[in-house]
Design an enzyme around this catalytic site. Structure first.
Site, PDB file in Angstrom:
ATOM      1  N   SER A 145      26.182  16.281  29.325  1.00 22.75           N
ATOM      2  CA  SER A 145      26.684  15.506  29.938  1.00 22.75           C
ATOM      3  C   SER A 145      27.810  15.641  31.284  1.00 22.75           C
ATOM      4  O   SER A 145      28.649  15.007  31.456  1.00 22.75           O
ATOM      5  CB  SER A 145      27.606  14.197  29.063  1.00 22.75           C
ATOM      6  OG  SER A 145      26.544  13.663  28.353  1.00 22.75           O
ATOM      7  N   ASN A 278      17.660  18.111  27.911  1.00 24.07           N
ATOM      8  CA  ASN A 278      18.883  17.624  26.979  1.00 24.07           C
ATOM      9  C   ASN A 278      17.970  17.247  25.755  1.00 24.07           C
ATOM     10  O   ASN A 278      17.104  16.212  25.854  1.00 24.07           O
ATOM     11  CB  ASN A 278      19.442  16.179  27.618  1.00 24.07           C
ATOM     12  CG  ASN A 278      20.616  15.910  26.757  1.00 24.07           C
ATOM     13  OD1 ASN A 278      20.700  15.765  25.580  1.00 24.07           O
ATOM     14  ND2 ASN A 278      21.517  15.340  27.365  1.00 24.07           N
ATOM     15  N   GLY A 282      21.233  10.390  25.926  1.00 25.55           N
ATOM     16  CA  GLY A 282      21.879   9.418  25.337  1.00 25.55           C
ATOM     17  C   GLY A 282      21.098   7.925  25.190  1.00 25.55           C
ATOM     18  O   GLY A 282      20.292   7.780  25.802  1.00 25.55           O
TER      19      GLY A 282
END
Length: 329
Positions: A145, A278, A282
Site C-alpha cells: 500500500s 499484490n 484491498g
C-alpha cells in the site's frame, strides 16, 4: 460454490500492520457481502490468540482480509496450513516471495516481465551518499500500500545527502530498496482465478490530485481519480493484462491478485514496468479489484463468493495450499 450450500466463513481482518485500518474496511465489506448471501460469518479481528479463536469458531473456510505483515507474508498462511483450515488468496510460498520486492524481481524478471533495476541499501548508507542518481525511489522491502515510499529528487527537502532528521522511511527501516524513478503514469490490473484459469479484468489509471499514489492517496476518498478503463493505447492495455496474468502464474497466486505498473508513455511498450504484484488486494469501497470487477459486470458480493469458491475448489482438488512460485498457481 453450490448456490444452495450456505457456509460458515471466518473473515480474518485487522491485525497490527500499518494497513490495519484498510484491512478492517476490507473485512467489513467482505463480511457484509457474505452475510447478504446467507452465509454464516464470524468476524475475527486478529490478535495473538488468533489460532485458538479460529479453532473455536471451526469455520468451513477463512477469508483472509488481512493486509501487510503477518497476514500477507506467509505467517498466517503457514498457521492455517498447520491447522488444516482452507483459506482464500495465495499460499505460504507465494506470500513469502510476493511481499518481498527483491524476491519478486528474482522470480519475475527471468520470466520476461520488465521491472525497474535498483538494489537493497542499508539505511546508514543514505546519510553518506545517494545510492542511485536522482531522481530515485526508496521503499521498504516488505510493506504494501505504498507504506513508507519516498521519491528523492534534486528539489526534495530531504537534503543531499539525505539528512538523518528528515522525515522518511529511513527513520523506520534498517534497509530499503532503491529503484530508479520511472516518470509517467500509474496503472494497475487485477487478475481473478476461475475454472478456466486466471484472467485479467482491465486496466485502471490512478491519477492522484496531488503528490503521488501513496498510502493516503489510496485510501482517502477524493484524493485520487480512478480512470477505469484507462485511456491508453490498446497494445499497452493488452501488455498490462498479459504481464499481470504472467506474474500471477509465475508467483503461484491464488484467488485474486493485482499488479501495479509505471508507464512512461514517451517510450511506448519499452516504457512499461511492473512495480509489484499484490497477493492480498484491498476490498474496501475505494479498492481497485472490486472496481474493475464491477466494470466487467461482477458485483461485489459475486466477487467475494468467487474468491471463496476458488479457494474451496483448490482445497477439494487436493492442490498444494502453499501455491508455490513455480507457475502452477
Amino acid at each position: 460454490m453450490n448456490a444452495k450450500r450456505k457456509l460458515h466463513i471466518a473473515v480474518l481482518m485487522g491485525g497490527w500492520a500499518n494497513e490495519r485500518p484498510v484491512s478492517l474496511m476490507s473485512g467489513k465489506g467482505v463480511a457484509d457481502a457474505l452475510e447478504s448471501r446467507g452465509h454464516k460469518v464470524t468476524r475475527i479481528d486478529m490478535d495473538r490468540q488468533v489460532a485458538a479463536r479460529i479453532a473455536q469458531a471451526a469455520p468451513d473456510i477463512v477469508f483472509n482480509a488481512l493486509h501487510g505483515v503477518p497476514g500477507e507474508d506467509g505467517t498466517v498462511q503457514g498457521m492455517l496450513d498447520l491447522m488444516g483450515v482452507p483459506y482464500t488468496h495465495s499460499g505460504l510460498a507465494t506470500s513469502v516471495i510476493a511481499i518481498d520486492k527483491e524476491l519478486t524481481k528474482q522470480a519475475l524478471v527471468p520470466a520476461g516481465i520488465p521491472m525497474p533495476g535498483g538494489r537493497i541499501v542499508q539505511t546508514a548508507e543514505l546519510y553518506e551518499k545517494d545510492p542511485l542518481p536522482r531522481p530515485y525511489v526508496l521503499k521498504p522491502v516488505n510493506e504494501g500500500s505504498s507504506v513508507g515510499v519516498a521519491i528523492v529528487t534534486d528539489e526534495s527537502n530531504y537534503g543531499n545527502p539525505i539528512q538523518r532528521d528528515a522525515k522518511g522511511p529511513w527513520q523506520q527501516f534498517d534497509h530499503l530498496l532503491a529503484e530508479p524513478f520511472i516518470k509517467g503514469r500509474e496503472l494497475t490490473t487485477a487478475v481473478i482465478d476461475g475454472e478456466g484459469g486466471p484472467r485479467a479484468l482491465t486496466v485502471t489509471e490512478l491519477v492522484p490530485k496531488s503528490g503521488f499514489y501513496d498510502f493516503d492517496a489510496k485510501y482517502t476518498d477524493g484524493m485520487t481519480d480512478h480512470i477505469c478503463p484507462a485511456e491508453i493505447p490498446d497494445n499497452i492495455a493488452q501488455l498490462c493484462c498479459e504481464y499481470a496474468v504472467r506474474a500471477h502464474k509465475v508467483l503461484g497466486c491464488k484467488g485474486t491478485s493485482r499488479t501495479d505498473f509505471r508507464w512512461d508513455d514517451e517510450l511506448g511498450e519499452d516504457g512499461l514496468f511492473v512495480l509489484e504484484t499484490n497477493t492480498q488486494p484491498g476490498m474496501t469501497p475505494l479498492s481497485l479489484v472490486p472496481e474493475q470487477a464491477k466494470y466487467c459486470g461482477m458485483e461485489y458480493a459475486d466477487l467475494v463468493e468467487t474468491i471463496v469458491k476458488e479457494a474451496l475448489r483448490s482445497a477439494a482438488s487436493g492442490a498444494d495450499q502453499q501455491g508455490g512460485a513455480d507457475g502452477n498457481g
